[in-house]
Structures are given as structure tokens and as C-alpha cells.
Design a protein around this motif. Structure first.
Motif, mmCIF file in Angstrom:
data_model
loop_
_atom_site.group_PDB
_atom_site.id
_atom_site.type_symbol
_atom_site.label_atom_id
_atom_site.label_comp_id
_atom_site.label_asym_id
_atom_site.label_seq_id
_atom_site.Cartn_x
_atom_site.Cartn_y
_atom_site.Cartn_z
ATOM 1 N N LYS A 6 0.826 -1.189 0.000
ATOM 2 C CA LYS A 6 0.000 0.000 0.000
ATOM 3 C C LYS A 6 0.868 1.250 0.000
ATOM 4 O O LYS A 6 1.964 1.258 0.558
ATOM 5 C CB LYS A 6 -0.936 0.015 1.223
ATOM 6 N N ASP A 7 0.340 2.298 -0.625
ATOM 7 C CA ASP A 7 0.998 3.597 -0.697
ATOM 8 C C ASP A 7 0.150 4.572 0.109
ATOM 9 O O ASP A 7 -1.006 4.829 -0.227
ATOM 10 C CB ASP A 7 1.089 4.038 -2.158
ATOM 11 N N ALA A 8 0.710 5.105 1.219
ATOM 12 C CA ALA A 8 -0.042 5.993 2.099
ATOM 13 C C ALA A 8 0.733 7.289 2.305
ATOM 14 O O ALA A 8 1.732 7.555 1.632
ATOM 15 C CB ALA A 8 -0.306 5.294 3.432
ATOM 16 N N LYS A 9 0.283 8.107 3.250
ATOM 17 C CA LYS A 9 0.941 9.355 3.590
ATOM 18 C C LYS A 9 1.167 9.416 5.101
ATOM 19 O O LYS A 9 0.352 8.920 5.880
ATOM 20 C CB LYS A 9 0.081 10.553 3.173
ATOM 21 N N LEU A 10 2.282 10.045 5.499
ATOM 22 C CA LEU A 10 2.577 10.246 6.912
ATOM 23 C C LEU A 10 3.159 11.648 7.056
ATOM 24 O O LEU A 10 4.272 11.909 6.600
ATOM 25 C CB LEU A 10 3.570 9.188 7.412
ATOM 26 N N ARG A 14 5.291 10.421 1.550
ATOM 27 C CA ARG A 14 4.800 9.114 1.117
ATOM 28 C C ARG A 14 5.321 8.036 2.062
ATOM 29 O O ARG A 14 6.424 8.119 2.588
ATOM 30 C CB ARG A 14 5.261 8.808 -0.316
ATOM 31 N N TRP A 15 4.484 7.013 2.231
ATOM 32 C CA TRP A 15 4.832 5.895 3.113
ATOM 33 C C TRP A 15 4.389 4.615 2.415
ATOM 34 O O TRP A 15 3.203 4.378 2.232
ATOM 35 C CB TRP A 15 4.139 6.077 4.465
ATOM 36 N N LEU A 16 5.370 3.821 2.019
ATOM 37 C CA LEU A 16 5.095 2.605 1.261
ATOM 38 C C LEU A 16 5.528 1.383 2.044
ATOM 39 O O LEU A 16 6.511 1.420 2.790
ATOM 40 C CB LEU A 16 5.823 2.620 -0.086
ATOM 41 N N THR A 17 4.789 0.298 1.850
ATOM 42 C CA THR A 17 5.095 -0.966 2.501
ATOM 43 C C THR A 17 5.354 -2.036 1.449
ATOM 44 O O THR A 17 4.563 -2.190 0.509
ATOM 45 C CB THR A 17 3.926 -1.412 3.401
ATOM 46 N N LEU A 141 9.767 3.928 3.979
ATOM 47 C CA LEU A 141 9.540 2.560 3.524
ATOM 48 C C LEU A 141 9.435 1.643 4.738
ATOM 49 O O LEU A 141 10.255 1.731 5.646
ATOM 50 C CB LEU A 141 10.695 2.063 2.648
ATOM 51 N N SER A 142 8.426 0.787 4.747
ATOM 52 C CA SER A 142 8.369 -0.327 5.692
ATOM 53 C C SER A 142 8.730 -1.571 4.892
ATOM 54 O O SER A 142 8.026 -1.919 3.944
ATOM 55 C CB SER A 142 6.977 -0.452 6.311
ATOM 56 N N LEU A 143 9.849 -2.192 5.248
ATOM 57 C CA LEU A 143 10.391 -3.301 4.461
ATOM 58 C C LEU A 143 10.296 -4.606 5.238
ATOM 59 O O LEU A 143 10.825 -4.725 6.352
ATOM 60 C CB LEU A 143 11.855 -3.024 4.103
ATOM 61 N N HIS A 144 9.610 -5.574 4.630
ATOM 62 C CA HIS A 144 9.488 -6.907 5.205
ATOM 63 C C HIS A 144 10.114 -7.884 4.209
ATOM 64 O O HIS A 144 9.428 -8.463 3.363
ATOM 65 C CB HIS A 144 8.018 -7.242 5.464
ATOM 66 N N ILE A 145 11.440 -8.027 4.326
ATOM 67 C CA ILE A 145 12.192 -8.886 3.432
ATOM 68 C C ILE A 145 12.210 -10.304 4.002
ATOM 69 O O ILE A 145 12.471 -10.500 5.200
ATOM 70 C CB ILE A 145 13.641 -8.378 3.274
ATOM 71 N N GLU A 146 11.934 -11.267 3.168
ATOM 72 C CA GLU A 146 11.890 -12.661 3.625
ATOM 73 C C GLU A 146 13.205 -13.056 4.287
ATOM 74 O O GLU A 146 14.289 -12.802 3.765
ATOM 75 C CB GLU A 146 11.617 -13.588 2.434
ATOM 76 N N LEU A 365 4.625 1.755 12.535
ATOM 77 C CA LEU A 365 5.444 2.240 11.426
ATOM 78 C C LEU A 365 6.226 1.072 10.806
ATOM 79 O O LEU A 365 6.323 0.962 9.578
ATOM 80 C CB LEU A 365 6.409 3.318 11.892
ATOM 81 N N ILE A 366 6.750 0.220 11.646
ATOM 82 C CA ILE A 366 7.497 -0.942 11.145
ATOM 83 C C ILE A 366 6.563 -1.919 10.445
ATOM 84 O O ILE A 366 6.879 -2.449 9.375
ATOM 85 C CB ILE A 366 8.243 -1.637 12.298
ATOM 86 N N ALA A 367 5.395 -2.156 11.022
ATOM 87 C CA ALA A 367 4.435 -3.101 10.431
ATOM 88 C C ALA A 367 3.962 -2.629 9.067
ATOM 89 O O ALA A 367 3.685 -3.440 8.182
ATOM 90 C CB ALA A 367 3.249 -3.308 11.364
ATOM 91 N N GLY A 368 3.888 -1.312 8.894
ATOM 92 C CA GLY A 368 3.469 -0.779 7.595
ATOM 93 C C GLY A 368 1.970 -0.697 7.456
ATOM 94 O O GLY A 368 1.218 -0.931 8.410
ATOM 95 N N VAL A 369 1.550 -0.364 6.262
ATOM 96 C CA VAL A 369 0.121 -0.205 5.970
ATOM 97 C C VAL A 369 -0.362 -1.342 5.084
ATOM 98 O O VAL A 369 0.369 -1.875 4.277
ATOM 99 C CB VAL A 369 -0.150 1.148 5.280
#
Length: 370
Positions: A6-10, A14-17, A141-146, A365-369
């Protein structure tokens, strides 16, 4: 595989996950922001000088050394940069060069201010400063890399997401100040080490990682630990490291863009020191010293401060009465975003330029949107 959630605003930014496999995530970042990546790279005042340096005898040798260190020590981070370049349709060397600009002995200006506090309460506060043209697309950016712990970072398109602000699932939050170094050390590019640091599980592990993973250029890491409230200011520059821990006797510390603990002889930034195409518009260490002089004169609160105290210090006024930067009066840089982390409450106040502050839980913030 589509990795953007998702692309949001903070607070206006811009705030992307992103979630997924490393190369897929960074390939998508490159593809989605190809225009912005080119724009940021073209806006860098150092770009032409870097290209000229790359063709010199010393440049070729230094470039190969830093690339070899990245390949051997940080292959996953190098893969991220290569995937981003591929997604953007760019030569990976083009982005690698930009990411090592602070590790080659060139002076690339001043920017960013950090404040830290640790007594009964603990805070980490950060002003992210950059040239407006370069920072126009600064985002979260909230990054959840495997296979890795999730992180939230501030990101400039085209750069490894590691040179500004970070919050990690390892209960760490930090702001970074770049430190211009006259003669780089034998370590890795600073962006590579800073990205790897995001996997640390504690403040002590972060310090150990910086001790065992020297960087060629210079960064100060102003780190707070959410579980304990412990705070440390760490200078890592030219292969050396210095650690300053806060305590009840000295609860407040600040950092700008000059060395405060490591030997001053490591610093670059005199008016005659403008290698590789840097210009006077980038400013000099004297600007960083001036911000430091102001912060050194600040009267500390008797009681524990709140986020308002830090917000006023960071965004209230320009020099000589504050550290806010507005790209006016011959200052080429502006404060693009202010973050104030209350380690006890587990929250981050975010203020973008011209936007109302927003407060968000660190874990959110870490979990993201999405």
C-alpha cells in the motif's frame, strides 16, 4: 510477483510498505521509482565530479576496492542495489558510485541534526536535511524482506535505504549524521554497513557490529533502545569507532556533521577542500560547528522533556538561534523531515515540511500499511 502492499501518507511524506523476496522488492522499487531515481541522481551536485573521479587512476583503484568489500562482506545489500538498478533500467555501477560518494575522501557538505536524551525518560530526535532537489522524493519505507526482521526507514530514491532514519523490529531507533572524512579507511561503504546494522537485535549488538564492521567514510549513529531506554552516540569513521553512552549525569547529547569523539584530523571540509567537483554551495564544516555551538548553549529542562521540547529545538528557528534549515540565505539545504521517538511510550512524532505533525506507534510504522 507484486510486492507493494500500500501507498499511504505520513505527515505529508509518502509511506510505502513492501513484503517479499529481496530481489523482487528492490526490483519493484526501481521499477516504480525509475523517474525519481534518475531525477535524484541528476540533481546531486557531486554527480559530474564523481564520474570524473571514477576515470582517474586513484578512482579506479578505490572503486574496485569498495566494490570488492561489498561483494565479500555485504552481498545481500549489493544485490538490493543491483536489483533496484535493474528495475530502473540503469547500470548498477551508476547507483553504486552515488552510494560510495562519502567513502572516497570527497567533501559532500553538511546536513542533519540529532538530539538524544536518557534520564527518567529517553528520546531520539532527528532532522533530515538535504538539498530540496535531492530530497523532493524523500519517503518512508516499511520493508518486510523474507528471512529478515522488518524495518522502517527514510529513503531517497536510488540509494541504499540506510543513510537517514531507521526503526527496527529489534527495538532500535536511530538517526544518522554523515561525517565528511578526508582520508577514507579500509572498510566498506558506509551505506552498506548501515543497512546491515538494521538487523541488530539490541543496542549492544549494534555497537559490536559497528566495531567489527568498519566503514571507509563516516557516519554518526544516534541509537535508542525501546525496551531499556538506553541510548548511545556512536561515531564510525575511517575505520575507527567511538562510543558515548548517556546516563543520569549527562542525559543530553547532540550530533551534527563534525567529529566530536574521534580525532579531528580525520575530518574533511575546509574551504580549500572541494575535490571531485564539489562546490562552495555545499557548505563547510563551519556550518555544522555553528549548529553545534547553538545546541551546546541550550538550557536543559529540570524536569523530563516531552516531544514538544525537541520539536521546538529542531524546527523553531534557523541559525544562529536554531538548527532548522530552509535553503535560504546561501544555505543550500533544507530540513525535509523531523522525527522524534519517545522510547518509553514507543511512539514516533513525524513532521514533514509544511505539514501537521503526526504521531504513530513505532511498531505500527514498522508493520506498515495494508
Amino acid at each position: 510477483m507484486q510486492t507493494l502492499i500500500k501507498d499511504a501518507k505520513l505527515s505529508g511524506l509518502r509511506w510505502l510498505t513492501f513484503r517479499g523476496e529481496r530481489r523482487a522488492v528492490f526490483n519493484d522499487l526501481g521499477r516504480l521509482f525509475a523517474v525519481e531515481i534518475r531525477s535524484v541522481q541528476d540533481a546531486m551536485p557531486e554527480r559530474l565530479g564523481l564520474l570524473k573521479w571514477r576515470e582517474s587512476r586513484n578512482g579506479i583503484r578505490r572503486y574496485k576496492h569498495l566494490l570488492s568489500v561489498a561483494e565479500q562482506t555485504y552481498p545481500d545489500v549489493l544485490a538490493e542495489l543491483e536489483s533496484m538498478a535493474q528495475g530502473a533500467g540503469l547500470d548498477p555501477d551508476y547507483l553504486f558510485l552515488a552510494n560510495i560518494r562519502g567513502d572516497i575522501g570527497s567533501y559532500d557538505g553538511t546536513g542533519c541534526t540529532d538530539l538524544v536524551w536518557s534520564r527518567e525518560r529517553s528520546f531520539v530526535a532527528h532532522n533530515e536535511d538535504a538539498a530540496p532537489a535531492v530530497g523532493a522524493d524523500l519517503m518512508f519505507l516499511s520493508l518486510h524482506i523474507e528471512g529478515e526482521q522488518p524495518v522502517a526507514v527514510q529513503w531517497y530514491p536510488g540509494f541504499i535505504p540506510s543513510n537517514a532514519f531507521a526503526a527496527t523490529a529489534g527495538n532500535l531507533v536511530w538517526g544518522i549524521n554523515h561525517l565528511p572524512i578526508s582520508a577514507p579507511g579500509p572498510g566498506a561503504g558506509r551505506h552498506f554497513a548501515a543497512r546491515q546494522l538494521q538487523q541488530a537485535q539490541s543496542l549492544e549488538e549494534a555497537i559490536d557490529l559497528l566495531r567489527t564492521h568498519p566503514i571507509a567514510g563516516g557516519f554518526s549513529f544516534n541509537i535508542g533502545e525501546l525496551k531499556t531506554g538506553n541510548v548511545a552516540v556512536i561515531e564510525s569513521a575511517a575505520g575507527q569507532i567511538a562510543v558515548h553512552r548517556l546516563d543520569a549525569e549527562q542525559p543530553f547529547a547532540w550530533h551534527t556533521n563534525h567529529l566530536r569523539s574521534l580525532p579531528q584530523r580525520l575530518s574533511a571540509g575546509t574551504k580549500n577542500e572541494e575535490p571531485h567537483g564539489a562546490t562552495a554551495q555545499l557548505g563547510h564544516i563551519s556550518e555544522s560547528l555553528a549548529r553545534g555551538d547553538f545546541l551546546a548553549s541550550v538550557r536543559l529542562p529540570v524536569d523530563e522533556p516531552g516531544t514538544d521540547w525537541f520539536l521546538k529545538l529542531l524546527t523553531g528557528k534557523e541559525l544562529p538561534e536554531g538548527v532548522l534549515r530552509t535553503a535560504r540565505n546561501e544555505d543550500p539545504l533544507a530540513t525535509l523531515c523531523t522525527t522524534i521517538t519517545d522510547l518509553d511510550a514507543g511512539t514516533i512524532l513525524v513532521k514533514g515540511v509544511g505539514a501537521e505533525p503526526e504521531t504513530i506507534a513505532v511498531e505500527d510504522l514498522i508493520a506498515g500499511v495494508g
